[in-house]
Design an enzyme around this catalytic site. Structure first.
Site, PDB file in Angstrom:
ATOM      1  N   GLY A 116       0.799  -1.222   0.000  1.00 29.07           N
ATOM      2  CA  GLY A 116       0.000   0.000   0.000  1.00 29.07           C
ATOM      3  C   GLY A 116       0.831   1.271   0.000  1.00 29.07           C
ATOM      4  O   GLY A 116       0.326   2.359   0.254  1.00 29.07           O
ATOM      5  N   SER A 120       4.135  -0.637  -5.862  1.00 25.85           N
ATOM      6  CA  SER A 120       3.771  -1.744  -6.759  1.00 25.85           C
ATOM      7  C   SER A 120       4.161  -3.128  -6.288  1.00 25.85           C
ATOM      8  O   SER A 120       4.785  -3.900  -7.013  1.00 25.85           O
ATOM      9  CB  SER A 120       4.384  -1.531  -8.133  1.00 25.85           C
ATOM     10  OG  SER A 120       3.852  -0.405  -8.677  1.00 25.85           O
ATOM     11  N   SER A 122       2.050  -5.358  -6.014  1.00 29.05           N
ATOM     12  CA  SER A 122       1.258  -6.301  -6.815  1.00 29.05           C
ATOM     13  C   SER A 122       1.934  -6.588  -8.154  1.00 29.05           C
ATOM     14  O   SER A 122       1.983  -7.733  -8.590  1.00 29.05           O
ATOM     15  CB  SER A 122      -0.181  -5.808  -6.989  1.00 29.05           C
ATOM     16  OG  SER A 122      -0.189  -4.535  -7.547  1.00 29.05           O
ATOM     17  N   ASP A 167       3.877  -0.187 -13.987  1.00 30.90           N
ATOM     18  CA  ASP A 167       4.421  -0.948 -12.859  1.00 30.90           C
ATOM     19  C   ASP A 167       4.999  -2.282 -13.316  1.00 30.90           C
ATOM     20  O   ASP A 167       6.107  -2.674 -12.926  1.00 30.90           O
ATOM     21  CB  ASP A 167       3.330  -1.203 -11.812  1.00 30.90           C
ATOM     22  CG  ASP A 167       2.676   0.082 -11.349  1.00 30.90           C
ATOM     23  OD1 ASP A 167       3.167   1.164 -11.717  1.00 30.90           O
ATOM     24  OD2 ASP A 167       1.669   0.005 -10.621  1.00 30.90           O
TER      25      ASP A 167
END
Ligand code: GLA
Length: 382
Positions: A116, A120, A122, A167
């Site tokens: 968070g 990035s 994820s 990203d």
């Protein structure tokens, strides 16, 4: 990681892959508008150990940091519910679409990209898992760009975020010591060795969590697309795919009909497109003061026009200004996370101390401090 992989599965070892998170010097919310971005991979990321398990389509997955185990089948149309496991499920299906004959596998992974924070985590997961599946099942035939797109499609199709390609691009293509300027429309990019003499980059993490899924992020993208639609309708003779194709004059022409909110958002994007190019020139000339000036302008636009900042990030930006920091702005999607700061070496300590003290006095905790080290992209470790 290896000890967990051995413990949680059948005692055998697999291959280990790593992919980084990213920073972005400038060019925010421009990727899905066909513009330029200026990211670099960092020395923090995700590492996974993976091995084919001999089943047709059973995935056994263990998230080491969360101590959470989830098993699922690739043929299950719903997929797993745990949000971390959806990245594994999504990327496996996307790699299958690219022709990789993915079968059942075991995977354990861990990471050190702060969650968070706008760095990035994820994308780091997606590109790490894609790199592993490509190696284990695909003879490494899938190109780096296709892995980038598979990561992005995972976000779109399984995680509810209509993100751009920045990203995943940075995570796959990163190179130690280099930022990258990417043209998100043509996908051409250049490596820019980044050695700002006398300056450094530091992130201040507000620790305010941002949640992009199904969120205001997608609204921003919709606003941009809406403006493009209106401009296209006014100019049927032209071809307007994204805001990249639109001029300031054309934006003014549709100002009334698109409404104040969409207008402001598009205005930010057009400005940001120009700022990335100005930063490229400034970097070529070694003019870091100019780079910093653009970063502050980006912050202002992200805060006032694009409205993806929050009180804590604006506060950190103000502290940077008060301390004479060269440049400072929100980094990444927004709605929390970090500011990225370009700061002169001689001001660094005072700035960090002051930011910690003032932030703590106001919000009851200190921001986290990450010195930026620009690292390599996705790779096999062993
Ligand atoms: C998130 C998205 C990216 C990009 C940035 C904002 O990180 O995943 O595609 O749009 O926000 O620049």
């Amino acid at each position: 990681m290896r000890s967990r992989f051995i413990k949680h599965f059948d005692g055998k070892t697999g291959n280990v892959y790593a992919s980084p998170g990213r920073i972005n010097l400038i060019g925010e919310h421009t990727d899905y508008n066909g513009g330029f971005v200026f990211p670099g991979a960092v020395d923090k990321g995700v590492m996974a150990e993976m091995r084919a398990n001999g089943t047709e389509d059973t995935v056994m997955a263990y998230a080491i940091d969360l101590k959470d185990r989830v098993d699922f089948k690739l043929s299950d149309p719903e997929g797993p519910r745990a949000s971390w496991a959806r990245y594994i499920y999504g990327i496996a299906l996307e790699m299958k679409k690219l022709g990789v004959p993915v079968k059942g596998f075991n995977i354990a992974f861990a990471g050190d990209v702060p969650l968070g924070a706008g760095m990035s985590s994820s994308a780091a997961m997606e590109s790490c898992f894609a790199c592993g599946l490509n190696d284990i099942f695909g003879d490494n035939k899938v190109s780096q760009w296709d892995m980038v797109l598979a990561g992005q499609a995972t976000e779109h199709n399984y995680c509810g975020v209509n993100c751009g390609i920045m990203d995943q691009f940075a995570s796959v293509f990163g190179k130690a010591g280099c930022l990258m300027r990417l043209d998100c429309r043509s996908r051409e990019f250049e490596y820019f060795p980044f050695k700002p003499d006398g300056y450094r980059l530091v992130l201040l993490d507000s620790v305010v969590k941002h949640q992009l899924a199904g969120s205001p992020y997608n609204d921003r993208r919709n606003s941009c697309e809406n403006v493009v639609k209106h401009i296209q309708a006014k100019h049927p003779e032209g071809k307007f795919e994204t805001l990249r194709d639109c001029t300031w004059e054309q934006l003014e022409e549709v100002k009334e009909e698109v409404g104040a909110e969409d207008y402001k958002r598009a205005k930010f994007v057009l400005g940001e497109k120009d700022r990335v190019l100005a930063v490229c020139d400034a970097l070529n000339e070694g003019d870091y003061e100019k780079v910093g000036e653009m970063m502050y302008k980006t912050h202002e636009g992200l805060s006032k026009d694009y409205e993806v900042s929050c009180e804590e990030l604006d506060f950190l930006n103000d502290i940077a200004k008060e301390n004479g920091v060269t440049g400072s702005r929100i980094m990444g999607g927004g709605f929390g996370g970090c500011t990225i700061n370009l700061v002169r070496n001689d001001l660094y300590k005072k700035f960090i101390d002051d930011a910690k003290k003032k932030f703590n006095a106001k919000y009851g905790h200190e921001p986290k401090v990450y010195d930026v080290v620009i690292g390599d992209g996705s790779r096999k470790i062993c």
